[in-house]
Design a protein around this motif. Structure first.
Motif, PDB file in Angstrom:
ATOM      1  N   SER A  76       0.811  -1.229   0.000  1.00  0.00           N
ATOM      2  CA  SER A  76       0.000   0.000   0.000  1.00  0.00           C
ATOM      3  C   SER A  76       0.842   1.275   0.000  1.00  0.00           C
ATOM      4  N   ASN A  77       1.787   1.350  -0.912  1.00  0.00           N
ATOM      5  CA  ASN A  77       2.623   2.546  -0.979  1.00  0.00           C
ATOM      6  C   ASN A  77       1.784   3.756  -1.377  1.00  0.00           C
ATOM      7  N   GLY A  78       1.905   4.825  -0.595  1.00  0.00           N
ATOM      8  CA  GLY A  78       1.236   6.070  -0.935  1.00  0.00           C
ATOM      9  C   GLY A  78       2.238   7.201  -1.087  1.00  0.00           C
ATOM     10  N   HIS A  79       3.341   7.124  -0.321  1.00  0.00           N
ATOM     11  CA  HIS A  79       4.396   8.138  -0.364  1.00  0.00           C
ATOM     12  C   HIS A  79       5.627   7.496   0.257  1.00  0.00           C
ATOM     13  N   SER A  80       6.704   7.483  -0.493  1.00  0.00           N
ATOM     14  CA  SER A  80       7.897   6.747  -0.055  1.00  0.00           C
ATOM     15  C   SER A  80       8.530   7.289   1.214  1.00  0.00           C
ATOM     16  N   LEU A  81       8.254   8.533   1.546  1.00  0.00           N
ATOM     17  CA  LEU A  81       8.893   9.144   2.706  1.00  0.00           C
ATOM     18  C   LEU A  81       8.019   9.146   3.953  1.00  0.00           C
ATOM     19  N   LEU A  82       6.817   8.585   3.850  1.00  0.00           N
ATOM     20  CA  LEU A  82       5.896   8.652   4.978  1.00  0.00           C
ATOM     21  C   LEU A  82       5.701   7.302   5.649  1.00  0.00           C
ATOM     22  N   SER A  83       5.389   7.357   6.926  1.00  0.00           N
ATOM     23  CA  SER A  83       5.228   6.165   7.752  1.00  0.00           C
ATOM     24  C   SER A  83       3.879   5.500   7.517  1.00  0.00           C
ATOM     25  N   ALA A  84       3.761   4.286   8.066  1.00  0.00           N
ATOM     26  CA  ALA A  84       2.452   3.635   8.139  1.00  0.00           C
ATOM     27  C   ALA A  84       1.550   4.516   9.022  1.00  0.00           C
ATOM     28  N   PRO A  85       0.265   4.623   8.679  1.00  0.00           N
ATOM     29  CA  PRO A  85      -0.499   3.766   7.762  1.00  0.00           C
ATOM     30  C   PRO A  85      -0.710   4.340   6.363  1.00  0.00           C
ATOM     31  N   TYR A  86       0.033   5.386   5.968  1.00  0.00           N
ATOM     32  CA  TYR A  86      -0.245   6.156   4.758  1.00  0.00           C
ATOM     33  C   TYR A  86      -0.306   5.254   3.523  1.00  0.00           C
ATOM     34  N   MET A 124      -1.602   9.697  10.378  1.00  0.00           N
ATOM     35  CA  MET A 124      -2.232   9.699  11.701  1.00  0.00           C
ATOM     36  C   MET A 124      -1.472   8.740  12.612  1.00  0.00           C
ATOM     37  N   PRO A 125      -1.504   8.969  13.934  1.00  0.00           N
ATOM     38  CA  PRO A 125      -0.879   8.019  14.858  1.00  0.00           C
ATOM     39  C   PRO A 125      -1.532   6.644  14.753  1.00  0.00           C
ATOM     40  N   LEU A 126      -0.733   5.608  14.881  1.00  0.00           N
ATOM     41  CA  LEU A 126      -1.239   4.241  14.731  1.00  0.00           C
ATOM     42  C   LEU A 126      -2.354   3.928  15.723  1.00  0.00           C
ATOM     43  N   GLN A 127      -2.156   4.309  16.958  1.00  0.00           N
ATOM     44  CA  GLN A 127      -3.140   3.949  17.965  1.00  0.00           C
ATOM     45  C   GLN A 127      -4.419   4.765  17.846  1.00  0.00           C
ATOM     46  N   LYS A 128      -4.318   5.957  17.232  1.00  0.00           N
ATOM     47  CA  LYS A 128      -5.530   6.728  16.955  1.00  0.00           C
ATOM     48  C   LYS A 128      -6.352   6.015  15.883  1.00  0.00           C
ATOM     49  N   LEU A 129      -5.678   5.466  14.878  1.00  0.00           N
ATOM     50  CA  LEU A 129      -6.377   4.663  13.876  1.00  0.00           C
ATOM     51  C   LEU A 129      -6.953   3.410  14.518  1.00  0.00           C
ATOM     52  N   ALA A 149     -10.303   3.217  16.142  1.00  0.00           N
ATOM     53  CA  ALA A 149     -11.481   3.101  15.270  1.00  0.00           C
ATOM     54  C   ALA A 149     -11.618   1.717  14.672  1.00  0.00           C
ATOM     55  N   ILE A 150     -10.500   1.116  14.237  1.00  0.00           N
ATOM     56  CA  ILE A 150     -10.618  -0.151  13.507  1.00  0.00           C
ATOM     57  C   ILE A 150     -10.456  -1.378  14.403  1.00  0.00           C
ATOM     58  N   ALA A 151      -9.961  -1.164  15.647  1.00  0.00           N
ATOM     59  CA  ALA A 151      -9.869  -2.255  16.636  1.00  0.00           C
ATOM     60  C   ALA A 151      -9.144  -3.483  16.094  1.00  0.00           C
ATOM     61  N   CYS A 152      -7.896  -3.287  15.724  1.00  0.00           N
ATOM     62  CA  CYS A 152      -7.044  -4.388  15.230  1.00  0.00           C
ATOM     63  C   CYS A 152      -6.074  -4.779  16.338  1.00  0.00           C
ATOM     64  N   ALA A 153      -6.290  -5.921  16.948  1.00  0.00           N
ATOM     65  CA  ALA A 153      -5.491  -6.342  18.105  1.00  0.00           C
ATOM     66  C   ALA A 153      -4.006  -6.432  17.772  1.00  0.00           C
ATOM     67  N   TRP A 170     -16.070   0.802   7.514  1.00  0.00           N
ATOM     68  CA  TRP A 170     -14.845   1.439   8.029  1.00  0.00           C
ATOM     69  C   TRP A 170     -15.005   2.958   8.085  1.00  0.00           C
ATOM     70  N   LEU A 171     -15.665   3.536   7.104  1.00  0.00           N
ATOM     71  CA  LEU A 171     -15.898   4.975   7.132  1.00  0.00           C
ATOM     72  C   LEU A 171     -16.799   5.358   8.298  1.00  0.00           C
ATOM     73  N   LYS A 172     -17.775   4.517   8.585  1.00  0.00           N
ATOM     74  CA  LYS A 172     -18.686   4.784   9.703  1.00  0.00           C
ATOM     75  C   LYS A 172     -17.940   4.805  11.025  1.00  0.00           C
ATOM     76  N   LYS A 173     -16.863   4.021  11.137  1.00  0.00           N
ATOM     77  CA  LYS A 173     -16.082   3.970  12.377  1.00  0.00           C
ATOM     78  C   LYS A 173     -15.023   5.062  12.462  1.00  0.00           C
ATOM     79  N   THR A 174     -14.446   5.448  11.312  1.00  0.00           N
ATOM     80  CA  THR A 174     -13.330   6.401  11.340  1.00  0.00           C
ATOM     81  C   THR A 174     -13.759   7.861  11.237  1.00  0.00           C
ATOM     82  N   GLN A 175     -14.784   8.156  10.461  1.00  0.00           N
ATOM     83  CA  GLN A 175     -15.124   9.561  10.224  1.00  0.00           C
ATOM     84  C   GLN A 175     -15.670  10.289  11.445  1.00  0.00           C
ATOM     85  N   PRO A 176     -16.440   9.646  12.345  1.00  0.00           N
ATOM     86  CA  PRO A 176     -16.854  10.365  13.563  1.00  0.00           C
ATOM     87  C   PRO A 176     -15.675  10.793  14.434  1.00  0.00           C
ATOM     88  N   LEU A 177     -14.529  10.130  14.290  1.00  0.00           N
ATOM     89  CA  LEU A 177     -13.327  10.498  15.044  1.00  0.00           C
ATOM     90  C   LEU A 177     -12.471  11.514  14.294  1.00  0.00           C
TER      91      LEU A 177
END
Length: 380
Positions: free
Chosen positions: A230-240, A255-260, A263-267, A300-307
């Motif tokens: 999922s490359n979006g920009h070679s100089l940017l960190s996950a999750p970009y 965005m910070p990983l734990q902020k994401l 919303a998505i609750a990935c253990a 996923w949009l329903k979970k992320t956009q309210p935040l």
């Protein structure tokens, strides 16, 4: 609307994309843009068809970037025609051309010759690679410029082959950079009366476009690497990057990983610290990718956009046109061509809340030659 460049005359000795892109925007701003074309055939871009789409005897592509202009035909090897060209130069404010180095000099229309006729002229020269060096006479075609400039190593994932941008990005950027500096030169001319000789190249435009990558390379001496996932920009960190869902795709920006994760609750993401977001980005992105496949884009949009997370759906053009966000922009306009209309995009700028719209199509070859000659004769 009183357009800001009303009364400015531009002579466009240009073909294909970069020079005509500049002329399109100057015409949108109100300038009288006169294409100088070969008799009968016109400029070569008239036969450059995308997906073999034609509007009339000229391609649909030609009409999209040459609307709102005029056409004056002249044989630059004919002394009588050259007299008309020199009269036009004497009345013009701006000249643009994107021929290979040396072509305009052979015709006697290089800057020093034109300056003798009109000292205040703003002469704008677009080339593929500049006027010097081993590449100066190489074909200045967009895909070739992308390939030499390193841009093809920015799109796609790490294991992918080099990938082009997918649009004529060098032509478009260089044409718009030309407009920026033409406007600057016009302001200076208003203040001082001095003209200008502007030189741009597609290669310089694409190097400038990649300033982040080049600046990083200059300091680190290391080639940037695309993400393996999922490359979006070679100089940017996950999750970009862009991720597949059960029924489509979503784009996730910075965005910070734990902020994401809130919303998505990935253990599996809980074990990573924020400082590892770049160093372990491929591992992290692989985990996110697998997790996002378990639900739909809408969920996923329903979970992320309210935040207020920076997450958006990935749309094709049909889906985009159906959105209210697209409709409110009013980006479409109609160009009247004989007995039919062509839908294209408008100038993307508003002045005092008003849109720049024009139904005037690209000109037929030589359509305005006689009227322009008559006007010139009246000024003698």
């Amino acid at each position: 609307m009183h357009l800001p460049l009303k009364g400015i005359v531009v002579l466009e000795f240009s073909q294909y994309l970069s020079g005509p892109c500049a002329g399109l925007r100057l015409a949108d701003l109100g300038a009288q843009v006169i294409k100088i074309e070969r008799p009968q055939k016109g400029e070569a871009g008239r036969k450059l068809a995308i997906k073999n789409l034609w509007a009339d005897e000229s391609s649909l592509l030609f009409h999209t970037i040459n609307r709102n202009k005029e056409s004056f035909t002249a044989d630059l090897d004919d002394p009588q025609d050259m007299q008309w060209i020199k009269r036009l130069i004497g009345q013009a404010d701006v000249i643009t051309h994107n021929f290979r180095p040396g072509v305009m000099k052979k015709k006697g229309l290089h800057y020093e010759a034109v300056k003798e006729i009109n000292p205040g002229i703003i002469y704008t020269e677009i080339s593929g690679y500049g006027n010097d060096g081993p590449w100066k006479n190489k074909p200045g075609q967009d895909l070739l410029i992308q390939s030499l400039s390193g841009l093809t190593h920015s799109t796609g994932n790490y294991d992918d082959n080099p990938l082009p941008f997918g649009l004529g990005i060098a032509d478009y950027l260089c044409g718009n950079q030309a407009v920026q500096f033409i406007l600057g030169a016009l302001i200076r001319k208003k203040r001082t009366g001095k003209g200008a000789f502007l030189q741009l190249s597609l290669m310089e435009a694409l190097i400038d476009f990649q300033f982040e990558f080049f600046t990083t390379y200059f300091q680190s001496k290391r080639q940037h690497k695309r993400s393996a996932v999922s490359n979006g920009h070679s100089l940017l960190s996950a999750p970009y990057g862009i991720y597949k869902t059960r029924d489509g795709y979503i784009a996730i920006a910075m965005m910070p990983l734990q902020k994401l994760n809130a919303a998505i609750a990935c253990a599996a993401l809980n074990v990573f610290e924020e400082k590892e977001a770049f160093e372990k980005r491929d591992e992290i992105k692989a985990i996110i990718s697998a997790h996002l496949l378990t639900a739909t884009t809408a969920s996923w949009l329903k979970k992320t956009q309210p935040l207020d997370l920076w997450v958006m759906p990935v749309l094709n053009w049909r889906q985009l046109k159906e959105t209210d966000g697209y409709k409110v922009l009013q980006m479409e306009q109609q160009v009247q061509l004989n007995d039919k209309e062509i839908t294209t995009t408008r100038c993307p700028v508003r002045i005092n809340g008003q849109l720049f719209l024009s139904a005037k199509p690209a000109p037929a070859v030589g359509q305005h030659t006689e009227n322009i000659k008559a006007t010139l004769s009246l000024k003698l």
